[in-house]
Design an enzyme around this catalytic site. Structure first.
Site, PDB file in Angstrom:
ATOM      1  N   SER A 131      -8.657  -3.280   4.694  1.00  0.00           N
ATOM      2  CA  SER A 131      -7.468  -3.408   5.550  1.00  0.00           C
ATOM      3  C   SER A 131      -7.718  -2.784   6.912  1.00  0.00           C
ATOM      4  CB  SER A 131      -6.266  -2.734   4.881  1.00  0.00           C
ATOM      5  OG  SER A 131      -5.947  -3.362   3.664  1.00  0.00           O
ATOM      6  N   TYR A 183       1.780 -12.469   0.300  1.00  0.00           N
ATOM      7  CA  TYR A 183       2.822 -13.427   0.707  1.00  0.00           C
ATOM      8  C   TYR A 183       3.760 -13.738  -0.458  1.00  0.00           C
ATOM      9  CZ  TYR A 183       5.196 -16.970   3.489  1.00  0.00           C
ATOM     10  OH  TYR A 183       6.144 -17.668   4.185  1.00  0.00           O
ATOM     11  N   TYR A 218      -8.226  -4.273  -5.653  1.00  0.00           N
ATOM     12  CA  TYR A 218      -7.613  -3.546  -4.539  1.00  0.00           C
ATOM     13  C   TYR A 218      -6.102  -3.603  -4.707  1.00  0.00           C
ATOM     14  CZ  TYR A 218      -6.835  -2.269   0.429  1.00  0.00           C
ATOM     15  OH  TYR A 218      -6.455  -1.666   1.606  1.00  0.00           O
ATOM     16  N   LYS A 259      -9.472   0.290  -6.280  1.00  0.00           N
ATOM     17  CA  LYS A 259      -9.039   1.145  -5.179  1.00  0.00           C
ATOM     18  C   LYS A 259      -7.524   1.203  -5.232  1.00  0.00           C
ATOM     19  CE  LYS A 259      -8.715   1.702  -0.200  1.00  0.00           C
ATOM     20  NZ  LYS A 259      -8.810   1.087   1.143  1.00  0.00           N
TER      21      LYS A 259
END
Length: 303
Positions: A45, A108, A134, A163
């Site tokens: 990110s 989304y 993630y 993560k």
């Protein structure tokens, strides 16, 4: 190569026109490696993967892996809303020497656990690389359930870890407790900086934390101190890292402040940005300067 310890989720550096600055990115990666980090995450990110075209992502990954040249393990973020794109990026990362991939759930829309299970399974079945889940509900709008993570770990030997970018430390603890019951080798990485020390104390494999992109020495020293049994030094670093958490509040896109910190600390050129992130709070630079001034980086600031 084994993933453990401090793995900075590196920011991606642009020139003043908003294009990839490959020379600057190479210099930046080399500076991080010289600070004894344990690995690197490309295109997380903080790396603004969602602002880059597929071809730009491939170019960046290819060139950075070439520059790293096996000095540390490389994890590549392959997040996308389209599964075919994720599979293509995963194949590309594997072809060019990545040691693992980081896969975020498609953002989304919200999906059922069954849909998410099929999604992550499709990626795992598509590659021989270790796959790391993630979980970042702040940006995806959906927290991955313990049951889903446990089933994926149980059914796919190459789903190697996760993560956990979650504010709820209890969720991270539950993942460690429950998933380890079925996969003792499953690696859990904390993400928020202030979770680094407590996560180590309950068995996390390491941390993929934001402040490590511009102040890696603090996280590295904390991790090493803890594992040497020097809890006083680990606590001292934890207190510093808690202050560094302020960087997340300097603007809505936290990587903008992190990138500013990278430039102020190491480079004598202004940080380049890509629209719409080329518009940011006017006081950002001053706030970052104060933050860096008040932190002892152990080796001093280099320009």
């Amino acid at each position: 190569m084994d993933f453990h310890g401090i793995i900075p989720p590196v920011v991606t550096l642009f020139d003043e026109t908003g294009n990839l600055d490959m020379a600057l990115n190479r210099s930046y990666i080399d500076l991080l490696i010289s600070r004894n980090i344990d690995g690197i995450l490309l295109m997380g990110s903080s790396g603004e993967f969602s602002s880059l075209t597929t071809e730009e992502r491939k170019l960046y990954v290819r060139e950075m892996i070439k520059d790293i040249n096996g000095r540390v393990p490389v994890m590549v973020g392959v997040g996308h809303t389209a599964l075919k794109e994720v599979q293509e990026l995963t194949s590309y990362a594997e072809e060019h020497g990545a040691n693992g991939v980081l896969v975020v759930n498609p953002y989304y829309w919200k999906f059922s656990d069954e849909q998410l299970y099929r999604y992550f399974s499709s990626v795992a079945n598509h590659t021989n690389l270790p796959v790391f889940i993630y979980n970042i509900p702040l940006l995806t709008g959906q927290n991955l359930s313990i049951e889903l993570i446990k089933k994926l770990a149980e059914d796919h030997s190459n789903i190697a870890g996760i993560k956990e970018t979650v504010s709820d430390f209890g969720h991270l603890r539950q993942v460690l407790t429950e998933v380890k019951k079925v996969r003792s080798d499953f690696r859990v990485f904390s993400a928020f900086d202030e979770h680094l020390l407590p996560a180590q104390m309950i068995g996390a494999a390491g941390s993929i934390n934001g402040s490590a992109v511009f102040a890696p020495e603090i996280s590295v020293d904390l991790y090493q101190s803890y594992h040497k049994g020097d809890l006083a030094e680990a606590q001292k670093n934890h207190q510093v890292i808690s202050k560094l958490m302020d960087v997340y509040n300097y603007g809505p896109t936290f990587f903008t402040a992190m990138k500013e910190a990278v430039h102020q600390r190491w480079f004598d050129v202004a940080a380049g940005h890509r629209a719409p992130c080329d518009v940011y709070p006017a006081e950002l630079s001053d706030k970052v300067a104060v933050l860096l001034k008040n932190i002892n980086m152990k080796e001093g600031v280099q320009k």
